[in-house]
Design a protein around this motif. Structure first.
Motif, PDB file in Angstrom:
ATOM      1  N   ASN A 197     -24.407 -24.694 -22.327  1.00 59.96           N
ATOM      2  CA  ASN A 197     -23.130 -23.993 -22.350  1.00 59.96           C
ATOM      3  C   ASN A 197     -23.350 -22.488 -22.468  1.00 59.96           C
ATOM      4  O   ASN A 197     -24.441 -22.018 -22.798  1.00 59.96           O
ATOM      5  CB  ASN A 197     -22.267 -24.505 -23.491  1.00 59.96           C
ATOM      6  CG  ASN A 197     -21.854 -25.960 -23.297  1.00 59.96           C
ATOM      7  OD1 ASN A 197     -21.666 -26.411 -22.168  1.00 59.96           O
ATOM      8  ND2 ASN A 197     -21.718 -26.700 -24.384  1.00 59.96           N
ATOM      9  N   SER A 198     -22.305 -21.721 -22.221  1.00 57.07           N
ATOM     10  CA  SER A 198     -22.435 -20.259 -22.252  1.00 57.07           C
ATOM     11  C   SER A 198     -22.426 -19.697 -23.672  1.00 57.07           C
ATOM     12  O   SER A 198     -23.041 -18.664 -23.936  1.00 57.07           O
ATOM     13  CB  SER A 198     -21.311 -19.612 -21.435  1.00 57.07           C
ATOM     14  OG  SER A 198     -20.039 -20.009 -21.922  1.00 57.07           O
ATOM     15  N   GLY A 199     -21.761 -20.367 -24.592  1.00 55.78           N
ATOM     16  CA  GLY A 199     -21.678 -19.875 -25.965  1.00 55.78           C
ATOM     17  C   GLY A 199     -22.943 -20.139 -26.758  1.00 55.78           C
ATOM     18  O   GLY A 199     -23.537 -21.222 -26.643  1.00 55.78           O
ATOM     19  N   ASP A 230     -22.367 -23.144 -28.891  1.00 55.08           N
ATOM     20  CA  ASP A 230     -21.695 -24.266 -28.250  1.00 55.08           C
ATOM     21  C   ASP A 230     -22.723 -25.233 -27.670  1.00 55.08           C
ATOM     22  O   ASP A 230     -23.342 -24.964 -26.647  1.00 55.08           O
ATOM     23  CB  ASP A 230     -20.773 -23.758 -27.133  1.00 55.08           C
ATOM     24  CG  ASP A 230     -19.932 -24.883 -26.529  1.00 55.08           C
ATOM     25  OD1 ASP A 230     -20.056 -26.038 -26.990  1.00 55.08           O
ATOM     26  OD2 ASP A 230     -19.162 -24.599 -25.585  1.00 55.08           O
TER      27      ASP A 230
END
Length: 236
Positions: free
Chosen positions: A115-117, A120
């Motif tokens: 994921n990008s976070g 996350d």
């Protein structure tokens, strides 16, 4: 055309892949250096966006006791880094990878995503649906999420979360059932290639769709990884 491309992920059930295979009984998963390194290089090449891909494994053979061998994830195919929810493109990629892997005596054995976070590490609905579709065809299929917080150049432990499907829910797999061909070698090879910025060589399906001359099987990178495996094992 835009409306067709951006159809809901529920259409994933329309994918037509190879016939279902019986699940293994042992539940063990082994992750090769090649698969691990390429997942990390994919995430490193696009550090500010989510990335995803498919996991490939050797076709299972029965052991002397008559039980299937463990799931050996030998490779991965990087898919996308722009818009992971373009399901028409995902369907095209999934079918192409399935055909190619069948010809190479491999099978689709799972799905991975970063994921990008930074914090996350939860599987998105798309990740769960895609991995679930693969699990319908291969019962031991796994879903791997990269833990961005632990993803550094030389991690002490693998920055991966391996999940399995039980009662249609994806839950972390027992760590005692997750094995590595050689974790120290995998860590060394990944560190070496990250420091050399080898991730710039990695081709995912997004890149291939922009220029079909680009090789989404990443044979050149596979050769580099194999050479480093030989060095790490003292056979070069």
């Amino acid at each position: 055309m835009l409306g067709l491309i951006q159809q809901d992920v529920s259409d994933a059930g329309e994918w037509k892949l190879s016939p279902p295979l019986p699940p293994g009984r042992m539940g063990e998963v082994e992750i090769s250096a090649r698969a691990y390194v390429k997942m990390c290089l994919h995430a490193a090449r696009y550090p500010h966006t989510a990335v995803n891909g498919l996991l490939l494994a050797q076709k299972c053979r029965a052991t002397m006791a008559g039980q299937p061998e463990c799931l050996c994830v030998t490779d991965c195919i990087p898919l996308f880094h722009t818009n992971l929810s373009l399901t028409v493109m995902l369907e095209v990629a999934l079918n192409q990878v399935d055909i190619w892997s069948s010809q190479s005596d491999l099978l689709l054995a799972g799905y991975y995503q970063a994921n990008s976070g930074i914090d996350d590490k939860n599987p998105s609905p798309l990740a769960q649906k895609t991995a679930g579709r693969i699990a319908e065809l291969y019962g031991d299929g796994v879903l791997i999420m990269l833990d961005n917080r632990k993803f550094i150049t030389n991690p002490r432990v693998p920055p991966l979360i391996v999940l399995e499907q039980k009662d249609r829910q994806w839950i972390p797999k027992d760590k005692n059932l997750i094995m590595w061909s050689d974790w120290e070698s995998s860590r060394y090879i990944c560190k070496t290639l990250l420091e050399a910025k080898a991730y710039t060589q990695l081709v995912d399906f997004d890149v291939h769709l922009d220029d079909i001359r680009e090789d989404w099987t990443n044979q050149q990178l596979n050769t580099e990884i194999a050479q480093l495996v030989s060095v790490a094992n003292g056979s070069a």
